[in-house]
Design an enzyme around this catalytic site. Structure first.
Site, PDB file in Angstrom:
ATOM      1  N   GLU B  63       0.815  -1.213   0.000  1.00 22.85           N
ATOM      2  CA  GLU B  63       0.000   0.000   0.000  1.00 22.85           C
ATOM      3  C   GLU B  63       0.848   1.263   0.000  1.00 22.85           C
ATOM      4  O   GLU B  63       0.566   2.214  -0.728  1.00 22.85           O
ATOM      5  CB  GLU B  63      -0.963  -0.011   1.200  1.00 22.85           C
ATOM      6  CG  GLU B  63      -2.117  -0.997   1.085  1.00 22.85           C
ATOM      7  CD  GLU B  63      -1.734  -2.432   1.412  1.00 22.85           C
ATOM      8  OE1 GLU B  63      -0.546  -2.690   1.736  1.00 22.85           O
ATOM      9  OE2 GLU B  63      -2.620  -3.313   1.341  1.00 22.85           O
ATOM     10  N   HIS B 132     -11.803  -3.836   9.863  1.00 23.61           N
ATOM     11  CA  HIS B 132     -12.349  -3.765   8.508  1.00 23.61           C
ATOM     12  C   HIS B 132     -13.519  -2.801   8.389  1.00 23.61           C
ATOM     13  O   HIS B 132     -14.237  -2.831   7.401  1.00 23.61           O
ATOM     14  CB  HIS B 132     -12.798  -5.158   8.039  1.00 23.61           C
ATOM     15  CG  HIS B 132     -11.769  -5.865   7.223  1.00 23.61           C
ATOM     16  ND1 HIS B 132     -10.459  -5.930   7.603  1.00 23.61           N
ATOM     17  CD2 HIS B 132     -11.851  -6.523   6.043  1.00 23.61           C
ATOM     18  CE1 HIS B 132      -9.782  -6.619   6.695  1.00 23.61           C
ATOM     19  NE2 HIS B 132     -10.595  -6.984   5.732  1.00 23.61           N
TER      20      HIS B 132
END
Lengths: 322, 356
Positions: B63, B132
Site C-alpha cells: 500500500e 475492517h
C-alpha cells in the site's frame, strides 16, 4: 568497462571539487545562524553523485534524500537556488519552504529530495512509470543510503519496478552508518546488492570513492535501463566525513572504529582523481585554476543569494490544496 | 435536454470512472482487486475490458509503496485513481499520503502537483469487526493539503469522482459501503459544483441536522417521520470535509436556532466536533440550546452481531435528539415506534445475506 578519457576525468574532478567547496563554504558559514535548517553534508561522497549524473541528460530525472546537495549540484541544480534555500530566502529553489532537506530544480531535471528515509524511492519509480508510459526514453535515478535499504517501502518499490521493467536506476550509497549506528547493528552480514538482485534487478557493487569506477558502472546501468532491460541497482561503498547533521566532524564521539575516518580520508575521491590526473600529466596549475574558478563562483553565489528578499509573509498559506 | 439517469451510488461511481477513463487519457485505475471478478463491489466492472490492462490494473500488496508510485506517476503527468477496499488499509500508506501527496505542492513552492485520487471505503456490519470497518476520515481531514470528500448521494458520487479525477491535488474519496446500493438521480450535465460545499437536502424551519455520509440517509429517514408530527428539519449533507462548509450550516442555524450533528465516526476528535466548535465560536447567540452530537462510541467495533447491533446510532437516535432539542418529549414513543425496525443493524437491507 569504459574508462573515461583524461578530459572526461578532469571534468569529473571539477564537478566533485565544486560540490566539495560548496559544502565547505556552507559549513564555514553555518555557525553564523542565518542558515537555520538542518543540513546533511556529503563531503567524502562526491564521486557517486558526479559519476552517475555525468551520464544523464537534462531530461533524465533525479530524486534524492536528506543528504541531497551533491546530487542536486551534480544534476545541474542552481547553486544560487541552493544557497538561497538554505538561508530561507524567496529566491531559494523551493522559495524557502523546504530548506536543505527539500530541494527541487525542475529545469535541471532534479525533481525532488525529501528527508523521510525511503520517501522518494517509490515516487521515483512512479515517475519512471510515467516516463515509460509515454515512451520518453528518459531514465529516472534515485539516490538513497544503506539505512534506506531497511525500509519496507524500498522493497515494495523494487518488486513493482521489476514487474513493470521500469527505466529506473537505484543508487545505494553505502556509507556504513545510519546517523551514528553502524551497519552491523542494523543488518545481517550479507551484500545489499545481492538482495536487490534477488528481487530481480540487475545489480552490481563497486568502489564509490573512485569516480572512474562509478562512472563506468553507471554508464552500463543507465544504458540498460534506457534500453528497456528494467530497473538497475548500484551499491557503491563510500564514507561520510562530517557529522550526520551539521557542519562539523564528530569523530570524537567514538562511534567509528579508531582510524576508520582517517583511512577513508586517505581514500578521498578528490585525492584519488587528482593523482590519476597528475599521472596523466594534467599540470597542478590546471587544477589550481579550477580551484580559483570554483572559489569565485561560490563567493559570487553567496552574495547573489544573500542580496535577495525574504519570502513575503502573505505567501505563507499559498500552495495548500483546499 | 439533459439526460437524468437513475443509478445506485456504486453504479454512479462506476459510471464516473468509465467517463473519467474516456475523458482523461492519462487516468489510471489501480488497486487490490480492481480487475478481479468481484470488481470492488462492482464499481470497476467492465473497465479493464474497455480500457485495457495497462490503465486498469491490480497491484502488489504494497500500500505505501504503491501510493508513492502513484504519486510519482502523477508528478510525471498521469492521473491515478487508487482504491482501498477498506480505509483500514490506507493506514499502511500514511507516510506517502501525508508526507508526500499532501505536502508536495506546498513544500516545492507550488511548482509541482499531485493529481491523485485515493478511494477509501468505510462501512459497517456483518462481522467486519475492528480492522475492517473503521471510520478514520477525520485523521485524513486533519492533514493540510489533502482534500477529503465524502459524498452521500449518487449524483454527488458521480460528479465528485469526476471532479476529483480532474483536480490537480490529491483527493481522498470516502465511500460508505452502505451507500453503494442507495439509488438516486444522476444528471451528468449538472453544472460543476466543485469539491467544497455542503448541500441542503431538505428544507425545514425547526431544527438543523448536519450529517455526514451515511448518517445523512439516517437523518432523512428521521426527517420524514418528524414531518408527520409537524416538525420540519433542515437537513444538510456535509459532503466535503475539507474545507468544512460551516457557512451553509450557519445559515440554517440562523433560521432554526437548534443544531444536531450526526457523524459516522467515533466521537473523539470527529468532524462533528469541529463543526460544532466552529459554529459555536461564530454564532453562539443564534443557538437556543446547546448543540447535540450523535456519533459512534470511542471503542472498536466488535465483530459479533450481538454487540455490533448496538454500536451504530441511526435514524431513531437522530429523531429522539431532535425531539429533545425541541422539547417535544411526549412524541418520543410514537416516533420511536415508526422508526423501529426489526432489521439488524449489521445489515444494510433485507436482501443482504453477506459476506462483503
Amino acid at each position: 568497462m569504459n574508462v573515461p578519457t583524461t578530459a572526461e576525468l578532469q571534468d569529473l574532478y571539477y564537478r566533485m571539487l565544486r560540490i566539495r567547496r560548496a559544502e565547505e563554504a556552507i559549513a564555514a558559514r553555518y555557525a553564523e545562524q542565518h542558515m537555520r535548517c538542518p543540513t546533511h553534508l556529503c563531503i567524502g561522497e562526491e564521486a557517486i553523485a558526479v559519476g552517475v549524473c555525468a551520464h544523464l541528460t537534462e531530461s533524465d530525472k533525479v530524486f534524492s534524500n536528506h543528504r541531497g546537495h551533491g546530487h542536486y549540484l551534480a544534476k545541474g541544480g542552481s547553486l544560487v537556488g541552493l544557497i538561497a534555500e538554505l538561508y530561507g530566502l524567496a529566491a531559494g529553489c523551493c522559495g524557502g519552504r523546504g530548506g536543505s532537506m527539500h530541494l527541487s530544480d525542475l529545469s535541471a531535471g532534479f525533481i525532488a529530495s525529501t528527508p523521510i528515509v525511503g520517501g522518494t524511492v517509490p515516487v521515483a519509480a512512479g515517475y519512471a512509470w510515467g516516463e515509460q508510459r509515454r515512451n520518453s526514453n528518459n531514465v529516472v535515478v534515485v539516490f538513497f543510503g544503506d539505512g534506506c535499504f531497511e525500509e519496507g517501502v524500498l522493497h515494495e518499490t523494487m518488486n513493482f519496478a521489476v514487474l513493470k521493467k521500469l527505466p529506473l536506476v537505484m543508487v545505494c550509497e553505502n556509507n556504513q552508518y545510519s546517523v551514528m549506528t553502524p551497519l552491523y547493528e542494523r543488518q545481517p552480514a550479507r551484500d545489499i546488492y545481492q538482495i536487490a538482485a534477488a528481487h530481480g534487478l540487475q545489480a552490481v557493487s563497486g568502489d564509490g570513492n573512485k569516480v572512474e569506477h562509478v562512472h563506468a558502472l553507471a554508464e552500463n546501468a543507465l544504458a540498460a535501463a534506457r534500453n528497456g532491460e528494467g530497473p538497475q541497482f548500484l551499491e557503491l561503498h563510500t564514507h561520510r566525513w562530517p557529522e550526520h547533521c551539521g557542519p562539523n566532524e564528530d569523530d570524537e564521539l567514538g562511534y567509528r572504529m579508531p582510524g576508520e575516518l582517517l583511512a577513508w580520508k586517505q581514500r578521498c575521491p578528490l585525492l584519488h582523481t587528482g593523482r590519476t590526473l597528475a599521472d596523466a600529466r594534467v599540470g597542478a596549475e590546471i587544477l589550481l585554476a579550477l580551484e580559483q574558478q570554483i572559489g569565485a563562483e561560490i563567493a559570487l553565489a553567496f552574495s547573489e543569494a544573500l542580496a535577495g528578499p525574504a519570502p513575503a509573509l502573505a505567501s505563507m498559506e499559498r500552495h495548500v490544496y483546499v | 435536454m439533459s439526460e437524468i439517469l437513475t443509478l445506485s451510488y456504486g453504479a454512479a461511481i462506476r459510471e464516473a470512472l468509465d467517463d473519467g477513463l474516456a475523458r482523461f487519457p492519462d487516468m489510471l485505475l489501480i488497486g487490490e482487486g480492481v480487475p478481479d471478478p468481484k470488481t470492488i463491489f462492482a464499481t470497476t466492472q467492465g473497465l479493464r475490458e474497455k480500457y485495457g490492462a495497462e490503465r486498469v490494473l491490480d497491484m502488489p500488496l504494497a500500500e505505501n509503496g504503491m501510493t508513492g508510485i502513484c504519486i510519482g506517476a502523477a508528478l510525471a503527468g498521469m492521473r491515478p485513481v487508487l482504491v482501498h477496499q477498506r480505509i483500514d488499509f490506507a493506514l499502511l500508506a500514511m507516510d506517502q499520503l501525508v508526507n508526500n501527496a499532501a505536502k508536495w505542492h506546498y513544500m516545492f513552492d507550488g511548482k509541482q502537483s499531485v493529481p491523485l485520487v485515493v478511494r477509501v471505503i468505510i462501512g459497517r456490519g456483518w462481522g467486519q469487526g475492528p480492522q475492517h470497518s473503521q471510520s478514520l476520515q477525520a485523521m485524513f481531514a486533519q492533514v493540510p493539503g489533502l482534500k477529503v470528500v465524502m459524498p452521500t448521494t449518487a449524483g454527488d458520487a458521480y460528479h465528485f469522482m469526476l471532479d476529483a479525477i480532474a483536480d490537480d491535488g490529491p483527493v481522498l474519496f470516502v465511500e460508505h459501503r452502505w451507500l453503494h446500493h442507495v439509488t438516486g438521480q444522476v444528471d451528468k450535465d449538472r453544472p460543476a459544483a466543485g469539491l467544497s460545499r455542503a448541500a441542503r437536502l431538505r428544507e425545514g424551519r425547526d431544527v438543523t441536522i448536519a450529517a455526514f455520509s451515511h448518517m445523512t440517509i439516517e437523518a432523512l429517514k428521521a426527517a420524514v417521520v418528524l414531518t408527520e408530527h409537524g416538525i420540519e428539519a433542515d437537513v444538510v449533507d456535509m459532503r466535503c470535509l475539507t474545507p468544512l462548509d460551516v457557512d451553509t450550516v450557519a445559515r440554517s442555524v440562523a433560521k432554526t436556532g437548534l443544531l444536531l450533528v450526526a457523524d459516522c465516526a467515533p466521537e473523539m476528535a470527529s468532524l462533528g466536533h469541529t463543526l460544532i466548535s466552529r459554529l459555536y465560536q461564530r454564532q453562539q447567540n443564534a443557538l437556543k440550546q446547546a448543540p447535540r452530537l450523535i456519533a459512534y462510541p470511542n471503542h472498536p467495533v466488535p465483530t459479533t452481531h450481538f454487540l455490533a447491533n448496538h454500536y451504530y446510532p441511526g435514524a431513531e437516535r437522530i429523531a429522539e435528539s431532535a425531539l429533545e432539542l425541541l422539547d417535544r418529549r411526549p412524541l418520543l414513543d410514537s416516533v420511536r415506534r415508526q422508526l423501529q425496525s426489526d432489521l439488524a443493524k449489521d445489515q444494510p437491507d433485507r436482501s443482504f445475506v453477506g459476506p462483503f
